[in-house]
Design a protein around this motif. Sequence first.
Motif, PDB file in Angstrom:
ATOM      1  N   TYR A 175       0.827  -1.199   0.000  1.00 41.46           N
ATOM      2  CA  TYR A 175       0.000   0.000   0.000  1.00 41.46           C
ATOM      3  C   TYR A 175       0.865   1.253   0.000  1.00 41.46           C
ATOM      4  N   TRP A 182      -0.252  10.194   3.805  1.00 38.56           N
ATOM      5  CA  TRP A 182      -0.991  10.702   4.951  1.00 38.56           C
ATOM      6  C   TRP A 182      -0.176  11.663   5.811  1.00 38.56           C
ATOM      7  N   PHE A 184      -3.525   5.192   0.621  1.00 41.09           N
ATOM      8  CA  PHE A 184      -4.207   5.720   1.803  1.00 41.09           C
ATOM      9  C   PHE A 184      -3.755   7.149   2.065  1.00 41.09           C
ATOM     10  N   THR A 185      -4.718   8.042   2.183  1.00 38.80           N
ATOM     11  CA  THR A 185      -4.425   9.432   2.496  1.00 38.80           C
ATOM     12  C   THR A 185      -4.679   9.744   3.967  1.00 38.80           C
ATOM     13  N   ASN A 186      -5.133   8.740   4.708  1.00 39.47           N
ATOM     14  CA  ASN A 186      -5.269   8.877   6.156  1.00 39.47           C
ATOM     15  C   ASN A 186      -5.179   7.492   6.789  1.00 39.47           C
ATOM     16  N   THR A 187      -4.778   7.474   8.050  1.00 39.70           N
ATOM     17  CA  THR A 187      -4.597   6.197   8.739  1.00 39.70           C
ATOM     18  C   THR A 187      -5.926   5.515   9.024  1.00 39.70           C
ATOM     19  N   ALA A 188      -6.996   6.293   9.156  1.00 40.82           N
ATOM     20  CA  ALA A 188      -8.305   5.716   9.477  1.00 40.82           C
ATOM     21  C   ALA A 188      -8.755   4.729   8.405  1.00 40.82           C
ATOM     22  N   ASP A 189      -8.466   5.016   7.144  1.00 42.57           N
ATOM     23  CA  ASP A 189      -8.881   4.114   6.066  1.00 42.57           C
ATOM     24  C   ASP A 189      -8.101   2.796   6.114  1.00 42.57           C
ATOM     25  N   ALA A 233      -9.593   0.817   8.888  1.00 37.59           N
ATOM     26  CA  ALA A 233     -10.882   0.259   8.452  1.00 37.59           C
ATOM     27  C   ALA A 233     -10.671  -0.988   7.608  1.00 37.59           C
ATOM     28  N   LEU A 234      -9.649  -0.978   6.739  1.00 38.71           N
ATOM     29  CA  LEU A 234      -9.359  -2.162   5.920  1.00 38.71           C
ATOM     30  C   LEU A 234      -9.017  -3.344   6.806  1.00 38.71           C
ATOM     31  N   ASN A 267     -12.134  -4.612   8.518  1.00 42.11           N
ATOM     32  CA  ASN A 267     -13.038  -5.284   7.587  1.00 42.11           C
ATOM     33  C   ASN A 267     -12.582  -6.720   7.274  1.00 42.11           C
TER      34      ASN A 267
END
Length: 218
Positions: free
Chosen positions: A180, A184, A201-206, A209-210, A213
């Motif tokens: 990836y 970020w 990823f432009t932020n750690t939250a995404d 979330a991966l 999930n």
Amino acid sequence: MTTELILFDFDGTLADTLPLSFAAFKRVFKKHDGQDVTNDKLISMFGPTEDEIIAKNFQNKEVVQNAIDEYYDLYGQGHSEINDLHSIIVLLDLLKENNKQIAVITGKSRKAFDISSEALKISKYFDYVVTGDDVERAKPDPEGVYKAIQFFGSQAEKVVFLGDSHADIMAGKSAGVRTYAVQWLSTYQTTAFDIQPDAIFTNTADFIALLKNEGSLR
């Protein structure tokens, strides 16, 4: 399959240290070798350790060691001004809480890595570190990624690698792990990739979330 081992690049991925590196390199290239170097020019030199970058690209070889010594002095300054760490710490804490193994694969020298990781108080998170001093072939060669996988006895399908440069993406892809790109932090090396990462990823939250999930995080 859930993720067990997370590999990170360092500069531009875990810490916003690229501006410090750029400033220190520009200073010593100008002072000791009369060269005006841009950020893009420096990025084109990246891969080897800081010592090797200076030794390889200086025209005046007699001042190389003095320039290296001054580089580290300059690079060590300014870490207290880095303030983009909150989201990174949240991510690292979450990975540790879920018993994930964390490794760093960086082209930085061991000395530069120690300066930054200790100044930023994040060395405690890393179970294993591969620096530019620990490999014969720098990224984009996958040697460092393979060393980490071998160290942990991991299966490639349970490993992910995150980095901000084209060399990171090539290294991860060559090693057969999910790879990836991250954008970020305020400064990162690559905006367009010749080999496409599995995601950007432009932020750690995404990224969190991966992992949630796929069942890798609670």
